[in-house]
Enzyme design. Structure first.
Site, PDB file in Angstrom:
ATOM      1  N   PHE A 117       5.143   1.830  -2.073  1.00  0.00           N
ATOM      2  CA  PHE A 117       6.442   1.294  -0.898  1.00  0.00           C
ATOM      3  C   PHE A 117       7.520   1.844  -2.065  1.00  0.00           C
ATOM      4  CE2 PHE A 117       4.427  -1.934   2.072  1.00  0.00           C
ATOM      5  CZ  PHE A 117       5.038  -1.557   3.032  1.00  0.00           C
ATOM      6  N   SER A 118       8.272   1.090  -3.395  1.00  0.00           N
ATOM      7  CA  SER A 118       9.563   1.422  -4.327  1.00  0.00           C
ATOM      8  C   SER A 118       8.541   1.696  -5.469  1.00  0.00           C
ATOM      9  CB  SER A 118      10.850  -0.102  -3.918  1.00  0.00           C
ATOM     10  OG  SER A 118      10.993  -0.033  -3.085  1.00  0.00           O
ATOM     11  N   SER A 119       7.529   0.937  -5.627  1.00  0.00           N
ATOM     12  CA  SER A 119       6.198   2.293  -6.800  1.00  0.00           C
ATOM     13  C   SER A 119       6.563   3.562  -6.781  1.00  0.00           C
ATOM     14  CB  SER A 119       4.840   1.250  -6.802  1.00  0.00           C
ATOM     15  OG  SER A 119       4.597   0.021  -7.362  1.00  0.00           O
ATOM     16  N   LYS A 121       8.925   5.498  -6.669  1.00  0.00           N
ATOM     17  CA  LYS A 121      10.355   5.402  -7.377  1.00  0.00           C
ATOM     18  C   LYS A 121       9.477   6.059  -8.398  1.00  0.00           C
ATOM     19  CE  LYS A 121      13.672   2.441  -4.693  1.00  0.00           C
ATOM     20  NZ  LYS A 121      12.581   2.773  -3.581  1.00  0.00           N
TER      21      LYS A 121
END
Length: 398
Positions: A117-119, A121
């Site tokens: 998920f947003s890790s 980024k």
């Protein structure tokens, strides 16, 4: 094994049938436990190739580590209690460059891959650092320098630096539970959710081009918006002239000695969803943390510039952070190059993805922890705090 026997084995392992898991429910409990480990069966993906021939060492028994106390609120908790309370799927603990514990939930192995998920980024920002070191990205250039299709969007006058630090003024709200809002449209553009009646499907570039500027100038308060990170992935593709997954394989994945192929979700045009689509094995996730802990080198090989690492882990605007909502759960925090800084005495820093995906690095304790989870809620500030307490306990005791 026959189809019926295979189905029975699946249900015995997970408590539901494989046919129960759909694009409409894959992020919900209990189906997320399986889905987060098998994203490529639900969403199109692109391969990030590891170096052939490399294999993992054996699993390191975590039992001694699990018995360690976890001092939280005066309760007599252990690390094992903390892992259960945060719905942990896998945990890798590295100390001074050596794996000292592997924790795996049932049906998870060293070879299992899990969505970040947003890790994602933060990994995308590491890739941006490599491209910047090649001289192919000017951080002060406006986004349309590289992606002219965004010239009429909110990104028309946003700098790459604003994108990296989540300081783009954007009329966009990260509302995870709204099935009709911009965030739901964003997820549909990335093929992460099924279309809805009356919906006009987008791919990522038309969606990004539709976003408009919010109040205020770019470079102001920390404003967390996932599309910024997909913009960064687009910039990387245009600057390098390569598909994102191919560049990552060549310049990051193979150089860090990743043992397992990773993959990343893509939209209908094959564009990587760099804001949240990385899927990888837990020890390979930890290797990215080790790369950052060691200032951009791993196994004696320079992969990322030390200046980029320094900018990521030591800078970031305290004022911009305090003006945003993150101060509620991370009072002394900062944010730079898509990594969070704790502000604690050891200058620890970390990544964060919904449902509990984290990579935590404590440079003073020489500790790196990679953690995959299947929390039922996308966002839970109490669990963020508990995870940070767990990592701090490991730094002091492991």
């Amino acid at each position: 094994m026959s189809g019926n026997a295979s189905s029975s084995a699946f249900e015995a392992a997970y408590g539901f049938a494989r046919s129960d898991v759909r694009l409409s429910n894959w992020r919900q409990a209990p189906w997320n436990v399986w889905a987060f480990r098998h994203v490529s069966e639900l969403i199109p993906t692109a391969r990030i190739a590891a170096t052939p021939g490399l294999t993992e060492d054996a699993v390191v028994d975590p039992r001694d580590l699990l018995r360690l106390p976890l001092p939280v609120g005066g309760d007599n908790m252990t690390i094992a209690d903390g892992l259960r309370s945060t719905f942990t799927d896998a945990l890798v603990v590295m100390k001074s460059g050596r794996v000292i514990a592997d924790y795996h939930a049932p049906n998870f192995t060293l070879q299992s891959r899990h969505i970040l998920f947003s890790s994602s980024k933060s990994v995308t920002a590491v890739v941006a650092g490599i491209v910047h070191n090649d001289g192919l990205i000017d951080l002060d250039a406006p986004v349309p320098t590289y992606v002219p299709e965004l010239g009429s969007s909110a990104y028309a006058d946003a700098r790459i630096r604003d994108v990296l630090d989540m300081r783009v003024s954007l009329d966009f709200s990260e509302t995870y539970q709204d099935p009709r809002g911009d965030f739901a449209r964003y997820r549909r553009a990335g093929l992460l959710e099924p279309a809805v009646p009356g919906d006009t499907p987008d791919s990522l570039i038309p969606f990004l081009a539709s976003l408009q500027k919010g109040p205020g100038d770019h470079g102001g308060p920390f404003h967390y918006c996932s599309p910024n990170s997909d913009v960064l992935g687009l910039v990387i593709e245009r600057a390098t002239g390569q598909r994102f997954n191919d560049f990552v394989s060549e310049r990051l994945w193979q150089p860090i000695g990743a043992r397992q192929d990773a993959y990343i979700t893509v939209d209908a045009t094959g564009l990587a969803r760099t804001g949240g689509g990385f899927c990888m094995a837990p020890r390979d996730f930890a290797r990215i943390g080790e790369l950052m802990r060691l200032g951009g080198t791993l196994d004696g090989r320079r992969i990322l510039s030390d200046n980029w690492v320094e900018d990521t882990i030591a800078h970031g605007s305290p004022e911009a952070w305090r003006a945003g909502p993150g101060v509620e759960w991370l009072p002394e925090g900062r944010y730079s190059n898509k990594w969070y800084q704790t502000g604690n005495a050891n200058s620890a820093f970390f990544t964060l993805g919904i449902h509990g995906q984290m990579l935590y690095v404590d440079p003073v304790a020489e500790l790196t922890v990679a953690k995959f989870s299947s929390q039922p809620e996308p966002v839970n500030n109490d669990l963020k705090r508990l995870n940070l307490a767990l990592f701090d306990a490991l730094a002091k005791q492991a």
